[in-house]
Scaffold this motif. Structure first.
Motif, PDB file in Angstrom:
ATOM      1  N   THR A  31      -1.289  -9.161   6.738  1.00 41.44           N
ATOM      2  CA  THR A  31      -0.146  -9.509   7.580  1.00 41.44           C
ATOM      3  C   THR A  31       1.153  -9.160   6.854  1.00 41.44           C
ATOM      4  N   PHE A  32       2.185  -8.871   7.632  1.00 46.25           N
ATOM      5  CA  PHE A  32       3.491  -8.608   7.048  1.00 46.25           C
ATOM      6  C   PHE A  32       3.983  -9.817   6.264  1.00 46.25           C
ATOM      7  N   GLY A  71      13.379  -9.353   9.048  1.00 44.81           N
ATOM      8  CA  GLY A  71      11.921  -9.393   8.981  1.00 44.81           C
ATOM      9  C   GLY A  71      11.394  -7.974   8.875  1.00 44.81           C
ATOM     10  N   SER A  72      10.468  -7.625   9.750  1.00 42.03           N
ATOM     11  CA  SER A  72       9.892  -6.276   9.708  1.00 42.03           C
ATOM     12  C   SER A  72      10.620  -5.290  10.619  1.00 42.03           C
ATOM     13  N   THR A  73      11.746  -5.685  11.167  1.00 38.14           N
ATOM     14  CA  THR A  73      12.527  -4.789  12.031  1.00 38.14           C
ATOM     15  C   THR A  73      13.792  -4.350  11.301  1.00 38.14           C
ATOM     16  N   GLY A  74      13.999  -3.041  11.250  1.00 35.50           N
ATOM     17  CA  GLY A  74      15.193  -2.499  10.619  1.00 35.50           C
ATOM     18  C   GLY A  74      16.215  -2.096  11.665  1.00 35.50           C
ATOM     19  N   TRP A  75      17.487  -2.224  11.320  1.00 37.41           N
ATOM     20  CA  TRP A  75      18.592  -1.861  12.201  1.00 37.41           C
ATOM     21  C   TRP A  75      19.510  -0.892  11.465  1.00 37.41           C
ATOM     22  N   VAL A  76      19.918   0.158  12.140  1.00 37.66           N
ATOM     23  CA  VAL A  76      20.791   1.166  11.560  1.00 37.66           C
ATOM     24  C   VAL A  76      21.933   1.427  12.534  1.00 37.66           C
ATOM     25  N   GLY A  77      23.168   1.313  12.054  1.00 32.47           N
ATOM     26  CA  GLY A  77      24.327   1.727  12.842  1.00 32.47           C
ATOM     27  C   GLY A  77      24.580   3.199  12.556  1.00 32.47           C
ATOM     28  N   THR A  78      24.615   4.013  13.591  1.00 32.29           N
ATOM     29  CA  THR A  78      24.735   5.456  13.369  1.00 32.29           C
ATOM     30  C   THR A  78      25.355   6.141  14.581  1.00 32.29           C
ATOM     31  N   PHE A  79      25.676   7.398  14.398  1.00 32.44           N
ATOM     32  CA  PHE A  79      26.276   8.186  15.471  1.00 32.44           C
ATOM     33  C   PHE A  79      25.187   8.732  16.395  1.00 32.44           C
ATOM     34  N   PRO A 158       8.271  -0.424  11.690  1.00 37.05           N
ATOM     35  CA  PRO A 158       7.306   0.144  10.748  1.00 37.05           C
ATOM     36  C   PRO A 158       5.872   0.076  11.262  1.00 37.05           C
ATOM     37  N   TRP A 159       5.112   1.107  10.932  1.00 41.39           N
ATOM     38  CA  TRP A 159       3.667   1.074  11.136  1.00 41.39           C
ATOM     39  C   TRP A 159       2.950   1.026   9.788  1.00 41.39           C
ATOM     40  N   ARG A 160       3.703   1.270   8.691  1.00 41.27           N
ATOM     41  CA  ARG A 160       3.141   1.206   7.347  1.00 41.27           C
ATOM     42  C   ARG A 160       4.260   0.881   6.358  1.00 41.27           C
ATOM     43  N   ILE A 161       4.009  -0.087   5.478  1.00 38.78           N
ATOM     44  CA  ILE A 161       4.934  -0.419   4.392  1.00 38.78           C
ATOM     45  C   ILE A 161       4.130  -0.463   3.100  1.00 38.78           C
ATOM     46  N   GLN A 162       4.664   0.200   2.075  1.00 40.02           N
ATOM     47  CA  GLN A 162       4.015   0.224   0.768  1.00 40.02           C
ATOM     48  C   GLN A 162       4.998  -0.254  -0.290  1.00 40.02           C
ATOM     49  N   LEU A 163       4.554  -1.229  -1.096  1.00 40.57           N
ATOM     50  CA  LEU A 163       5.331  -1.766  -2.214  1.00 40.57           C
ATOM     51  C   LEU A 163       4.559  -1.447  -3.491  1.00 40.57           C
ATOM     52  N   ASP A 164       5.187  -0.713  -4.404  1.00 39.05           N
ATOM     53  CA  ASP A 164       4.535  -0.358  -5.661  1.00 39.05           C
ATOM     54  C   ASP A 164       5.126  -1.170  -6.803  1.00 39.05           C
ATOM     55  N   ASP A 165       4.292  -1.446  -7.790  1.00 33.41           N
ATOM     56  CA  ASP A 165       4.712  -2.046  -9.054  1.00 33.41           C
ATOM     57  C   ASP A 165       4.188  -1.165 -10.171  1.00 33.41           C
ATOM     58  N   ILE A 166       5.121  -0.553 -10.909  1.00 36.49           N
ATOM     59  CA  ILE A 166       4.748   0.372 -11.975  1.00 36.49           C
ATOM     60  C   ILE A 166       5.459  -0.073 -13.244  1.00 36.49           C
ATOM     61  N   ARG A 172       0.770  -2.374  -2.881  1.00 37.34           N
ATOM     62  CA  ARG A 172       0.487  -3.291  -1.767  1.00 37.34           C
ATOM     63  C   ARG A 172       0.839  -2.541  -0.489  1.00 37.34           C
ATOM     64  N   ILE A 173      -0.125  -2.432   0.410  1.00 30.53           N
ATOM     65  CA  ILE A 173       0.082  -1.638   1.622  1.00 30.53           C
ATOM     66  C   ILE A 173      -0.244  -2.483   2.841  1.00 30.53           C
ATOM     67  N   TRP A 174       0.720  -2.506   3.770  1.00 26.66           N
ATOM     68  CA  TRP A 174       0.537  -3.199   5.050  1.00 26.66           C
ATOM     69  C   TRP A 174       0.597  -2.169   6.165  1.00 26.66           C
ATOM     70  N   PHE A 175      -0.352  -2.264   7.080  1.00 22.56           N
ATOM     71  CA  PHE A 175      -0.360  -1.439   8.276  1.00 22.56           C
ATOM     72  C   PHE A 175      -0.175  -2.358   9.483  1.00 22.56           C
ATOM     73  N   ALA A 176       0.717  -1.949  10.399  1.00 25.90           N
ATOM     74  CA  ALA A 176       0.829  -2.685  11.657  1.00 25.90           C
ATOM     75  C   ALA A 176      -0.419  -2.397  12.474  1.00 25.90           C
ATOM     76  N   ASN A 177      -0.614  -3.126  13.525  1.00 26.53           N
ATOM     77  CA  ASN A 177      -1.820  -2.981  14.339  1.00 26.53           C
ATOM     78  C   ASN A 177      -1.949  -1.629  14.988  1.00 26.53           C
ATOM     79  N   GLU A 178      -0.841  -0.873  15.115  1.00 24.09           N
ATOM     80  CA  GLU A 178      -0.859   0.391  15.857  1.00 24.09           C
ATOM     81  C   GLU A 178      -1.494   1.547  15.122  1.00 24.09           C
ATOM     82  N   ARG A 179      -1.915   1.381  13.885  1.00 23.03           N
ATOM     83  CA  ARG A 179      -2.390   2.558  13.149  1.00 23.03           C
ATOM     84  C   ARG A 179      -3.609   3.064  13.778  1.00 23.03           C
TER      85      ARG A 179
END
Length: 179
Positions: A31-32, A71-79, A158-166, A172-179
């Motif tokens: 889950t997200f 949350g899991s929704t991103g917003w962008v102000g753009t032209f 998002p349909w996929r989010i990946q968080l790396d620790d190096i 850590r990889i999350w896939f939304a249900n739509e994959r």
């Protein structure tokens, strides 16, 4: 050469691979909510990301982007008349990379859609205006006001989010249900 191995993390089967520089462990999260805190901390701290779209000839095109996440929704102000808009009209997929902290990168594969509901575009305007800098900013500097035809709002789903620790080499990889 990478060798894929089967491992268990917290009693759940996961995949890992041994690369040339060590062992990387992939943790698929269900889950997200499991990564939400870490995701928001990282993207809010890094602020700017690289955003890639596909142009009308099928070629990748990158630019710097400044989303704010709710949350899991991103917003962008753009032209709405930008090259980005032309690319998204043909292919709505975007790939984002937050890499200013190279030991904790974040990758987001998402679908970008134009928000047309006037209440939601006003909410996005207020979100950018009321969030402290550097994450927030004064949108009047670019767009005049929320009714300005140059103000457009992209919703990132998002349909996929990946968080790396190096190190230690955890993905850590999350896939939304739509994959």
């Amino acid at each position: 050469m990478r060798l894929w191995l089967s491992v268990e993390v917290d009693g759940k089967p996961n995949a890992s691979f041994a690369g040339q520089k060590g062992l990387f462990v992939r943790v698929d999260v269900n889950t997200f909510a499991e990564i939400e805190g870490m995701f928001l901390e990282r993207v809010n701290r890094m602020v700017w990301c690289n955003a890639a779209t596909i142009d009308r000839k099928g070629r990748p095109r990158s630019r710097v982007l400044h989303p704010i996440w709710d949350g899991s929704t991103g917003w962008v102000g753009t032209f709405p008349d930008s090259f980005k808009a032309k690319h998204l009209a043909v292919n709505p997929h975007m790939s984002l990379a937050y890499v200013s902290d190279i030991t904790k990168p974040v990758y987001v594969d998402c679908v970008a859609t134009w928000e047309t509901d006037s209440l939601r575009t006003l909410n996005a305007w207020n979100l950018f205006a009321s969030t402290p800098e550097p994450l927030g900013y004064d949108p009047t500097l670019l767009f005049g006001g929320p009714d300005d035809p140059r103000w457009g709002v992209l919703k990132l789903t998002p349909w996929r989010i990946q968080l790396d620790d190096i190190p230690p080499g955890t993905q850590r990889i999350w896939f939304a249900n739509e994959r």
